[in-house]
Design a protein around this motif. Structure first.
Motif, mmCIF file in Angstrom:
data_model
loop_
_atom_site.group_PDB
_atom_site.id
_atom_site.type_symbol
_atom_site.label_atom_id
_atom_site.label_comp_id
_atom_site.label_asym_id
_atom_site.label_seq_id
_atom_site.Cartn_x
_atom_site.Cartn_y
_atom_site.Cartn_z
ATOM 1 N N GLU A 183 40.052 43.295 36.624
ATOM 2 C CA GLU A 183 39.477 43.166 35.287
ATOM 3 C C GLU A 183 40.449 43.527 34.172
ATOM 4 O O GLU A 183 40.172 43.334 32.988
ATOM 5 N N GLY A 184 41.610 44.067 34.520
ATOM 6 C CA GLY A 184 42.595 44.481 33.531
ATOM 7 C C GLY A 184 43.371 45.691 34.017
ATOM 8 O O GLY A 184 43.293 46.064 35.185
ATOM 9 N N ALA A 185 44.128 46.298 33.101
ATOM 10 C CA ALA A 185 44.969 47.435 33.471
ATOM 11 C C ALA A 185 44.868 48.528 32.414
ATOM 12 O O ALA A 185 44.413 48.295 31.289
ATOM 13 N N ILE A 186 45.298 49.744 32.800
ATOM 14 C CA ILE A 186 45.367 50.854 31.854
ATOM 15 C C ILE A 186 46.786 51.411 31.871
ATOM 16 O O ILE A 186 47.468 51.383 32.901
ATOM 17 N N TYR A 187 47.208 51.931 30.705
ATOM 18 C CA TYR A 187 48.599 52.349 30.549
ATOM 19 C C TYR A 187 48.682 53.635 29.743
ATOM 20 O O TYR A 187 47.998 53.807 28.742
ATOM 21 N N ILE B 94 38.297 50.419 35.776
ATOM 22 C CA ILE B 94 39.299 51.389 35.342
ATOM 23 C C ILE B 94 39.506 51.338 33.832
ATOM 24 O O ILE B 94 40.119 52.240 33.251
ATOM 25 N N LEU B 95 39.007 50.291 33.191
ATOM 26 C CA LEU B 95 39.189 50.135 31.746
ATOM 27 C C LEU B 95 38.476 51.231 30.962
ATOM 28 O O LEU B 95 37.508 51.831 31.445
ATOM 29 N N ASN B 96 38.965 51.478 29.764
ATOM 30 C CA ASN B 96 38.403 52.497 28.854
ATOM 31 C C ASN B 96 38.552 53.911 29.400
ATOM 32 O O ASN B 96 37.764 54.799 29.055
ATOM 33 N N PHE B 97 39.576 54.120 30.209
ATOM 34 C CA PHE B 97 39.853 55.476 30.683
ATOM 35 C C PHE B 97 40.394 56.293 29.503
ATOM 36 O O PHE B 97 41.270 55.820 28.765
ATOM 37 N N PRO B 98 39.887 57.527 29.302
ATOM 38 C CA PRO B 98 40.329 58.348 28.167
ATOM 39 C C PRO B 98 41.851 58.540 28.143
ATOM 40 O O PRO B 98 42.474 58.711 29.183
ATOM 41 N N GLU B 99 42.421 58.472 26.962
ATOM 42 C CA GLU B 99 43.844 58.683 26.723
ATOM 43 C C GLU B 99 44.728 57.617 27.374
ATOM 44 O O GLU B 99 45.904 57.845 27.648
ATOM 45 N N ALA B 100 44.146 56.458 27.647
ATOM 46 C CA ALA B 100 44.929 55.345 28.200
ATOM 47 C C ALA B 100 44.662 54.085 27.383
ATOM 48 O O ALA B 100 43.570 53.896 26.838
ATOM 49 N N ASN C 236 44.112 50.085 27.119
ATOM 50 C CA ASN C 236 43.663 48.952 27.924
ATOM 51 C C ASN C 236 44.635 47.781 27.786
ATOM 52 O O ASN C 236 45.144 47.512 26.696
ATOM 53 N N ILE C 237 44.895 47.105 28.916
ATOM 54 C CA ILE C 237 45.674 45.858 28.910
ATOM 55 C C ILE C 237 44.770 44.796 29.526
ATOM 56 O O ILE C 237 44.419 44.867 30.712
ATOM 57 N N GLU C 238 44.342 43.831 28.729
ATOM 58 C CA GLU C 238 43.356 42.853 29.182
ATOM 59 C C GLU C 238 43.876 41.973 30.311
ATOM 60 O O GLU C 238 43.158 41.682 31.267
ATOM 61 N N ASN C 239 45.122 41.539 30.213
ATOM 62 C CA ASN C 239 45.712 40.655 31.226
ATOM 63 C C ASN C 239 46.440 41.501 32.273
ATOM 64 O O ASN C 239 47.468 42.118 31.988
ATOM 65 N N THR C 240 45.902 41.544 33.484
ATOM 66 C CA THR C 240 46.487 42.347 34.562
ATOM 67 C C THR C 240 47.950 42.001 34.794
ATOM 68 O O THR C 240 48.780 42.885 35.036
ATOM 69 N N GLU C 241 48.270 40.710 34.736
ATOM 70 C CA GLU C 241 49.636 40.273 35.017
ATOM 71 C C GLU C 241 50.641 40.873 34.032
ATOM 72 O O GLU C 241 51.786 41.141 34.389
#
Length: 475
Positions: free
Chosen positions: A261-265, A285-291, A293-298
């Motif tokens: 669904e996406g990535a966190i950084y 994993i999206l909307n994790f506090p202090e991270a 969101n990156i919509e495109n996993t790639e």
């Protein structure tokens, strides 16, 4: 369009195995016909059987492939997926042959597949299908402790392996080694401690060993060791989660985690256990506090990092994004995450690729330990644990007497503890992965091979040839 590509131009993982085999064959002096024998699948069992699901009778399509009999039993998981097909199972069986050879696990490669979607079928019906599949294997002599030993794979786990064992035991009552007919079982049914995290831990050991080699680290401009290395992991399933956990505990910085669904950084690092808890609570994993969101996993794969670990899907690094990969090291925790074209692009950039054929062999290594445990009928550590503790106690007493100093209670607990089963399993896995890495690296240097993948295939093929020669099969 290459014959190894589908209509969209994307390489099939299954064709990649053959392509990599052919690359390695150029470094081996042996008759072509004998190489073709090593490539060929020895036995393919395709079956259709009826199972009553609800009020309907469904015909289930399933497979068991034994790729090589150079060692027995054959070994490989059973995949439960609606996408299962014969070519897939055949190629995964071949991959198992080469994996086992690289890490000195004395099995021939095998693989199974049942064409169902386990997400849409009840546990009761999955049990019916699993038991019927097992009985079909028994009838054709495609399962047994010395014949063919299945294990979990995509869509299956301890539950299914328990049903397989129970079905085998009911139809082969009196077989003293029945427990060894399948691995990946619950510990209460002869499973081994440490199996669940084995593949992820093997990935950690393999990458850690690479990071200890000065020559390799300096070649990509990195310092020796894992501490402080910035890591991106794609896939937070069983393999990715455990690999991320072990890297985090070793002092590496997990800067990004990617899922479908996406990535966190977070450049400063993510707490893996907290991310996993967030995933369980929210389903993402999206909307994790202090991270961030990156919509495109790639896109997460293209971030600045030291080590990239694709631990989910095939072909995620391809000709269209390989040039944008900034990692210095790519560790293939998944099967076939890099296409051949991407392989060449990354190699020209000087990226070190640690191949799947070696790096994710931790699972089959620990499955081997479980098989040995079942055949010996003794839990690891049972014979020597108390003896080791007694010897350590005597040694500790001598040290205290000579040094005239008492050791604290907490320190005594650490020193006196004998090895538990999980300690011995992890020790065996660590030794296996370290030895496998250096054997690949030695072949790479001695044969002047440009990459680890080709060297790994050369190592595997040479070991299989050696086994065939000892059996007197090759002239």
């Amino acid at each position: 369009m290459s014959k190894n590509q589908n209509q969209t131009g994307v390489y099939s993982f299954f064709n990649c195995i053959e392509k990599n085999f052919d690359k390695a064959a150029r470094f081996i002096s042996i008759e072509k016909g004998l190489l073709e024998q090593i490539k060929a699948c020895n036995a393919v069992y395709r079956m259709h059987f009826p199972v009553k699901i609800g009020k309907e009778i469904k015909v289930i399509e399933a497979y068991r492939v034994q790729h090589s009999h150079h060692k027995l039993p054959c070994k490989g998981g059973i995949r439960y997926s609606i996408k299962v097909n014969q070519d897939e199972v055949m190629t995964l069986a071949a991959l198992m042959t080469y994996k086992c050879a690289i890490v000195d696990v004395p099995f021939g490669g095998a693989k199974g597949g049942i064409k169902v979607d386990p997400q849409t079928i009840s546990a009761e019906n999955i049990e019916k299908i699993t038991r019927r599949y097992t009985s079909e294997l028994i009838n054709k002599n495609f399962i047994g402790p010395g014949i063919d030993v299945p294990a979990p794979d995509y869509g299956s786990g301890e539950r299914e392996m328990s049903w397989i064992f129970d079905t085998f035991l009911s139809l082969r009552s009196g077989d003293v080694d029945a427990l060894a007919c399948v691995t990946g079982k619950p510990v209460s049914q002869g499973g081994v401690r440490g199996r669940k995290e084995a593949t992820g831990l093997g990935v950690f050991y393999g990458i850690r060993e690479l990071c200890h080699v000065k020559e390799d680290m300096y070649s990509v401009g990195l310092d020796v060791g894992l501490v402080g290395k910035k890591i991106i992991i794609q896939g937070l399933g069983n393999v990715g989660y455990h690999a991320a956990t072990f890297f985090h505990e070793a002092g590496a910085i997990i800067i990004a985690l990617a899922e479908r669904e996406g990535a966190i950084y977070n450049e400063k690092g993510l707490n893996v256990s907290q991310v996993f808890l967030h995933l369980k609570n929210t389903g993402s994993i999206l909307n994790f506090p202090e991270a961030k969101n990156i919509e495109n996993t790639e896109k997460a794969l293209e971030l600045e990092c030291d080590i990239l670990i694709p631990a989910a899907l095939e072909n995620v690094i391809h000709k269209n994004n390989a040039s944008r990969i900034k990692a210095k090291i790519v560790g293939e925790a998944a099967n076939g995450p890099i296409t051949p074209e991407a392989d060449e692009i990354l190699e020209k950039k000087g990226v070190i690729i640690v191949p799947d054929i070696y790096l994710n062999a931790g699972g089959v290594t620990v499955s081997y330990f479980e098989w040995l445990k079942n055949l010996s009928h003794v839990r690891y550590g049972r014979m020597e644990k108390k003896f080791s503790e007694n010897m350590n106690a005597e040694l500790l007493q001598v040290i205290e007497t000579v040094c005239k100093k008492r050791i604290s209670t907490e320190e005594k607990k650490i020193i006196l503890r004998g090895a538990r089963e999980i300690d011995l399993v992890r020790s065996g896995l660590e030794d296996t992965m370290i030895n496998g890495f250096h054997k690949i690296r030695d072949i790479k240097k001695s044969s002047k091979i440009e990459n680890m993948r080709t060297a790994a295939f050369v190592l595997a093929i040479n070991k299989i040839i050696d086994s065939y020669e000892k059996l007197g099969i090759f002239p």
